[in-house]
Design a protein around this motif. Structure first.
Motif, PDB file in Angstrom:
ATOM      1  N   THR A   1     -13.524  29.622 -40.041  1.00 50.69           N
ATOM      2  CA  THR A   1     -14.574  29.971 -40.989  1.00 50.69           C
ATOM      3  C   THR A   1     -14.411  29.174 -42.265  1.00 50.69           C
ATOM      4  O   THR A   1     -13.311  29.078 -42.816  1.00 50.69           O
ATOM      5  CB  THR A   1     -14.522  31.477 -41.336  1.00 50.69           C
ATOM      6  OG1 THR A   1     -14.672  32.233 -40.140  1.00 50.69           O
ATOM      7  CG2 THR A   1     -15.624  31.854 -42.309  1.00 50.69           C
ATOM      8  N   GLY A   2     -15.521  28.606 -42.730  1.00 49.30           N
ATOM      9  CA  GLY A   2     -15.549  27.956 -44.026  1.00 49.30           C
ATOM     10  C   GLY A   2     -16.411  28.753 -44.982  1.00 49.30           C
ATOM     11  O   GLY A   2     -17.234  29.587 -44.560  1.00 49.30           O
ATOM     12  N   TYR A   3     -16.231  28.483 -46.290  1.00 50.20           N
ATOM     13  CA  TYR A   3     -16.954  29.227 -47.308  1.00 50.20           C
ATOM     14  C   TYR A   3     -17.735  28.276 -48.200  1.00 50.20           C
ATOM     15  O   TYR A   3     -17.305  27.155 -48.473  1.00 50.20           O
ATOM     16  CB  TYR A   3     -15.985  30.050 -48.159  1.00 50.20           C
ATOM     17  CG  TYR A   3     -15.253  31.108 -47.370  1.00 50.20           C
ATOM     18  CD1 TYR A   3     -15.877  32.310 -47.032  1.00 50.20           C
ATOM     19  CD2 TYR A   3     -13.945  30.902 -46.955  1.00 50.20           C
ATOM     20  CE1 TYR A   3     -15.210  33.282 -46.307  1.00 50.20           C
ATOM     21  CE2 TYR A   3     -13.268  31.874 -46.223  1.00 50.20           C
ATOM     22  CZ  TYR A   3     -13.905  33.063 -45.906  1.00 50.20           C
ATOM     23  OH  TYR A   3     -13.246  34.013 -45.176  1.00 50.20           O
ATOM     24  N   VAL A   4     -18.879  28.771 -48.665  1.00 48.95           N
ATOM     25  CA  VAL A   4     -19.695  28.044 -49.641  1.00 48.95           C
ATOM     26  C   VAL A   4     -19.707  28.861 -50.925  1.00 48.95           C
ATOM     27  O   VAL A   4     -20.146  30.018 -50.932  1.00 48.95           O
ATOM     28  CB  VAL A   4     -21.135  27.838 -49.129  1.00 48.95           C
ATOM     29  CG1 VAL A   4     -21.954  27.063 -50.168  1.00 48.95           C
ATOM     30  CG2 VAL A   4     -21.145  27.111 -47.788  1.00 48.95           C
ATOM     31  N   PHE A   5     -19.197  28.250 -52.013  1.00 49.75           N
ATOM     32  CA  PHE A   5     -19.133  28.924 -53.305  1.00 49.75           C
ATOM     33  C   PHE A   5     -20.111  28.270 -54.280  1.00 49.75           C
ATOM     34  O   PHE A   5     -20.353  27.060 -54.218  1.00 49.75           O
ATOM     35  CB  PHE A   5     -17.728  28.815 -53.909  1.00 49.75           C
ATOM     36  CG  PHE A   5     -16.638  29.410 -53.079  1.00 49.75           C
ATOM     37  CD1 PHE A   5     -16.302  30.752 -53.216  1.00 49.75           C
ATOM     38  CD2 PHE A   5     -15.934  28.646 -52.169  1.00 49.75           C
ATOM     39  CE1 PHE A   5     -15.274  31.306 -52.462  1.00 49.75           C
ATOM     40  CE2 PHE A   5     -14.906  29.176 -51.404  1.00 49.75           C
ATOM     41  CZ  PHE A   5     -14.579  30.517 -51.551  1.00 49.75           C
ATOM     42  N   ASP A   6     -20.641  29.058 -55.186  1.00 48.22           N
ATOM     43  CA  ASP A   6     -21.412  28.506 -56.291  1.00 48.22           C
ATOM     44  C   ASP A   6     -20.445  27.771 -57.211  1.00 48.22           C
ATOM     45  O   ASP A   6     -19.424  28.333 -57.627  1.00 48.22           O
ATOM     46  CB  ASP A   6     -22.123  29.631 -57.053  1.00 48.22           C
ATOM     47  CG  ASP A   6     -22.994  29.100 -58.181  1.00 48.22           C
ATOM     48  OD1 ASP A   6     -22.429  28.801 -59.256  1.00 48.22           O
ATOM     49  OD2 ASP A   6     -24.205  28.974 -57.983  1.00 48.22           O
ATOM     50  N   ALA A   7     -20.742  26.517 -57.529  1.00 47.41           N
ATOM     51  CA  ALA A   7     -19.804  25.695 -58.285  1.00 47.41           C
ATOM     52  C   ALA A   7     -19.581  26.206 -59.711  1.00 47.41           C
ATOM     53  O   ALA A   7     -18.531  25.953 -60.300  1.00 47.41           O
ATOM     54  CB  ALA A   7     -20.289  24.245 -58.322  1.00 47.41           C
ATOM     55  N   LYS A   8     -20.544  26.919 -60.260  1.00 44.09           N
ATOM     56  CA  LYS A   8     -20.402  27.421 -61.634  1.00 44.09           C
ATOM     57  C   LYS A   8     -19.752  28.800 -61.680  1.00 44.09           C
ATOM     58  O   LYS A   8     -18.841  29.035 -62.466  1.00 44.09           O
ATOM     59  CB  LYS A   8     -21.765  27.454 -62.315  1.00 44.09           C
ATOM     60  CG  LYS A   8     -22.340  26.074 -62.622  1.00 44.09           C
ATOM     61  CD  LYS A   8     -23.646  26.195 -63.393  1.00 44.09           C
ATOM     62  CE  LYS A   8     -24.190  24.807 -63.735  1.00 44.09           C
ATOM     63  NZ  LYS A   8     -25.473  24.894 -64.495  1.00 44.09           N
ATOM     64  N   THR A   9     -20.231  29.707 -60.853  1.00 42.31           N
ATOM     65  CA  THR A   9     -19.764  31.087 -60.941  1.00 42.31           C
ATOM     66  C   THR A   9     -18.634  31.421 -59.972  1.00 42.31           C
ATOM     67  O   THR A   9     -17.970  32.448 -60.131  1.00 42.31           O
ATOM     68  CB  THR A   9     -20.924  32.051 -60.646  1.00 42.31           C
ATOM     69  OG1 THR A   9     -21.324  31.905 -59.264  1.00 42.31           O
ATOM     70  CG2 THR A   9     -22.120  31.753 -61.551  1.00 42.31           C
ATOM     71  N   PHE A  10     -18.421  30.558 -58.960  1.00 38.33           N
ATOM     72  CA  PHE A  10     -17.458  30.803 -57.882  1.00 38.33           C
ATOM     73  C   PHE A  10     -17.878  31.965 -56.981  1.00 38.33           C
ATOM     74  O   PHE A  10     -17.084  32.443 -56.158  1.00 38.33           O
ATOM     75  CB  PHE A  10     -16.050  31.060 -58.414  1.00 38.33           C
ATOM     76  CG  PHE A  10     -15.313  29.821 -58.877  1.00 38.33           C
ATOM     77  CD1 PHE A  10     -15.959  28.609 -59.022  1.00 38.33           C
ATOM     78  CD2 PHE A  10     -13.966  29.876 -59.182  1.00 38.33           C
ATOM     79  CE1 PHE A  10     -15.278  27.475 -59.458  1.00 38.33           C
ATOM     80  CE2 PHE A  10     -13.272  28.746 -59.610  1.00 38.33           C
ATOM     81  CZ  PHE A  10     -13.931  27.553 -59.747  1.00 38.33           C
TER      82      PHE A  10
END
Length: 259
Positions: free
Chosen positions: A106-115
């Motif tokens: 499993t990979g994750y996608v994070f918002d670059a500003k808020t994490f």
């Protein structure tokens, strides 16, 4: 495939003009600057963005995504991964930060500003390292293969086998794109491979032996190995560190004479 110990020996012998590796340049280093690094960080992914370092760390129950102040090593922002996963490599693409896990598929996608975690994506096998350019995301899985992912769907579109003089190079780990080349830590060694991402051919070896000798790493852990490459493309600065290392280095590459 060449395992870490054999690869390290091969690279070092290439510095002495091994016939098998004579066509591949070998680079040493000059330390330009030294910065503090969290000695508790099990470094898995490292990249530079907007004046800061970003790092993902591993170990089950201790895996994190971090934004770090370069000069002080201070953690400015942090998000913890789920407690049951072992975090791995990471990279930025657009407004997102992508992160892998070791064996959770499993990979994750994070918002670059808020994490904030925005999404998850699946893959087969193990996750090790990630890097990206303007068109693709590159993923290592501990083998000699680099998976090329579509940056939008994060689905695999092809694989490239990494070879040096026709021999597969195994144990590719943390990745970074540097001026169009793919740099890869070779797990368990003090060696970085410079790779043509289109053909998979190794275009150079970076020998970082004695950058931080084992007796200077502040730990007897066998896991305290070189792992972590970040490139500031705007200022053309290259940074490297390792798992549990107390220091991060800005280095300049120097080609060995005759290579």
């Amino acid at each position: 495939m060449l395992k870490p110990a054999a690869l390290a020996a091969l690279v070092l012998s290439s510095c002495a003009c091994s016939a098998a590796m004579a066509a591949i340049p070998v680079y040493g280093f000059i330390v330009k600057n030294t910065y503090p690094h969290d000695p508790q960080a099990f470094t898995q992914g490292l990249f530079f963005r907007d004046g800061h370092l970003y790092e993902t760390t591993g170990l089950t129950g201790r895996s994190t995504l971090r934004r770090i102040e370069l000069k002080t090593g201070k953690v400015l922002q942090k998000a913890e991964l789920p407690k049951d996963v072992f975090g791995e490599g990471s990279t930025a693409f657009g407004d997102n930060i992508l992160g892998l896990t070791w064996q959770s598929k499993t990979g994750y996608v994070f918002d670059a500003k808020t994490f904030a975690m925005k999404a998850r994506f699946p893959y087969e096998g193990e996750g090790w390292g990630l890097a990206s350019d303007a068109k693709n995301v590159y993923m290592s899985d501990g083998s000699a293969n680099i998976r090329v992912l579509d940056p939008n769907s994060l689905k695999e579109v092809r694989r490239v086998q990494v070879t040096a003089e026709g021999k597969p190079i195994d144990s590719l780990n943390e990745l970074e794109i540097v001026d169009g080349e793919l740099y890869a830590n070779v797990w368990g060694t003090d060696v970085i491979a410079r790779i043509d991402p289109a053909s998979g051919k190794v275009t150079g070896w970076i020998d970082l032996t004695n950058l931080l000798p084992r007796d200077k790493r502040g730990t007897s852990s066998v896991d305290a190995v070189l792992n972590g490459i970040a490139y500031d493309a705007k200022h053309r600065k290259l940074y490297v560190t390792g798992k549990f290392w107390p220091k991060l280095f800005e280095i300049e590459l120097v080609r060995f004479e005759g290579r």
